[in-house]
Design a protein around this motif. Sequence first.
Motif, PDB file in Angstrom:
ATOM      1  N   LEU A 150     -22.482 -14.735  22.718  1.00  0.00           N
ATOM      2  CA  LEU A 150     -23.204 -14.826  21.452  1.00  0.00           C
ATOM      3  C   LEU A 150     -23.040 -13.538  20.653  1.00  0.00           C
ATOM      4  N   ALA A 151     -22.739 -13.701  19.361  1.00  0.00           N
ATOM      5  CA  ALA A 151     -22.554 -12.539  18.499  1.00  0.00           C
ATOM      6  C   ALA A 151     -23.881 -11.814  18.273  1.00  0.00           C
ATOM      7  N   THR A 152     -23.813 -10.505  18.218  1.00  0.00           N
ATOM      8  CA  THR A 152     -24.988  -9.699  17.910  1.00  0.00           C
ATOM      9  C   THR A 152     -24.652  -8.686  16.819  1.00  0.00           C
ATOM     10  N   PRO A 153     -25.330  -8.720  15.678  1.00  0.00           N
ATOM     11  CA  PRO A 153     -26.363  -9.697  15.317  1.00  0.00           C
ATOM     12  C   PRO A 153     -25.754 -11.061  14.985  1.00  0.00           C
ATOM     13  N   ILE A 154     -26.591 -12.081  14.964  1.00  0.00           N
ATOM     14  CA  ILE A 154     -26.071 -13.453  14.810  1.00  0.00           C
ATOM     15  C   ILE A 154     -25.624 -13.760  13.385  1.00  0.00           C
TER      16      ILE A 154
ATOM     17  N   TYR B 145     -18.190 -14.195  11.044  1.00  0.00           N
ATOM     18  CA  TYR B 145     -17.335 -14.933  11.969  1.00  0.00           C
ATOM     19  C   TYR B 145     -18.140 -15.827  12.907  1.00  0.00           C
ATOM     20  N   HIS B 146     -19.439 -15.544  13.063  1.00  0.00           N
ATOM     21  CA  HIS B 146     -20.316 -16.385  13.890  1.00  0.00           C
ATOM     22  C   HIS B 146     -21.063 -17.403  13.023  1.00  0.00           C
TER      23      HIS B 146
ATOM     24  N   ILE C  19     -20.546 -22.062  12.858  1.00  0.00           N
ATOM     25  CA  ILE C  19     -21.690 -22.825  13.364  1.00  0.00           C
ATOM     26  C   ILE C  19     -22.340 -23.643  12.252  1.00  0.00           C
ATOM     27  N   LEU C  20     -22.534 -23.033  11.090  1.00  0.00           N
ATOM     28  CA  LEU C  20     -23.111 -23.782   9.970  1.00  0.00           C
ATOM     29  C   LEU C  20     -22.186 -24.916   9.523  1.00  0.00           C
TER      30      LEU C  20
ATOM     31  N   LEU D 295     -27.903 -21.178  15.635  1.00  0.00           N
ATOM     32  CA  LEU D 295     -27.348 -19.832  15.458  1.00  0.00           C
ATOM     33  C   LEU D 295     -27.715 -18.935  16.634  1.00  0.00           C
ATOM     34  N   ASN D 296     -28.925 -19.135  17.188  1.00  0.00           N
ATOM     35  CA  ASN D 296     -29.378 -18.348  18.328  1.00  0.00           C
ATOM     36  C   ASN D 296     -28.903 -18.913  19.658  1.00  0.00           C
TER      37      ASN D 296
END
Length: 481
Positions: A124-128, A132-133, A137-138, A203-204
């Motif tokens: 999981l990307a941090t921060p979300i 690119y993350h 997803i959206l 997203l989370n």
Amino acid sequence: MVEVSSLLDIGYLISATLFIFGIKMLGSPKTAPKGNMYGALGMFVAVIVTVLKMQLSDGGIEGWMWIILGLGLGAAIGYWMATTVEMTGMPELVALFNGFGGAASALVALSEALKVYTSETYELATPIFQVYHLIPILAIGASALVGWMTLTGSLVAMFKLKGGFTIPFTEKWVRFPTWGPSWLNYVKSGLFLGGLIMIIMTLNDPGNLGLIYGIVGVSCLLGILFVLPIGGADMPVVVSLLNSLSGIAAAFTGFVVGNTVLIIAGSMVGAAGLILTFIMCKAMNRELFDVLFKAFGGSTKESLTRTKVGSDPEEVAMVLDGISKCIIVPGYGMAVSQSQHLVKEFADILEENDVDVSYAIHPVAGRMPGHMNVLLAEANVPYEKLIEMDEINSEFSECDVALVIGANDTINPAARSGEGPLGGMPIIDADKAGVVVIIKRSLSVGYAGVDNDLFYEDKTMMLFGDGKKMMTELNSALKEL
């Protein structure tokens, strides 16, 4: 040196160009067949280029058999459906194809979500909120929401257009209901918001199967509930809107898989479908919001208190003898009775006697955009004889006889009053012809529930009965003159 993969992008440009010219040609019945071929060729080029780019990528393609099997099976199903469907079943086929488009986009989004985000190697990307993350997803969520909604909504539209369905393994025919109490709008709004919230929640936790399948379930239910309350008279608007949604779903999927031509093609289909939707709404003097969330014509129908003595085909034939101009006004009743070939025969008989014959086409006549054009083209009526309402209305004052077959609301003078369910709706000015001949089963009101004063005018001749039967008898009476 230029890479081969970069050169293949020219193929996407060619494909997009073919789509643009194809959509442009669909604007006229005369060029529509060629436009359809351009669109099919554009898709063929896009598929070939995509497969080649995948083969040239790292690792190439694994499982050529599945690609070939999918292409072959899809081509076979498409060919079978296109060649076996009757012209009267074309609205149902169009609705079904819209659903197929939505399903294809939704399945790609689902497979991408399951492949990438449920993998043990995914981090999981941090921060979300990094681009690119965030974007993939959206895009997956939007593609799923719109795609599944388009699929189920299109299936409901198809069964509404058919009038119902046969229960599997039985011969029992069930009429498809039109049901939509006012509180259902709150349920639809709640489901839509729920779908958006679940997309944001991914997203989370993008690999959460509960959220993934929850979005699928909510989207499918939303599609059913959106179309369920909408009646047959609004089907042209619904079909064009579902066509637009299938394009929008494809555009979102283009972002998911990083395919440029899918974004371009989906955006064009979405925009063209939305423009057509608003054209249909304007032709009915309806707002899109009213079509989706309000009933058309109310729940009550005007009761009939007047009567009209019907004429017979021989009387009508005598009136037609010696006229110089006749305008034919087709409606949904022509499609139901499948009498388009007899209408063409009627026109041929008049033209042999030097009568000027043309066809007045209302934009929302029938159950899909261009329904009357499709039926009459199948009967080999020349394209130049099919004239849009705005162009032909001025000719009715010089018309000897207007023959109306199976139309009601689209010729109802009550629309000019500006009041009631039909108030302000553009209509065909059939009532301005010297004599009006109407072929209809009875004096019953149209879908808007408004009695038609034109039926009772002295210059109106009613032929009560099935469209095919009445046209057959009328043609026989003309031949005997």
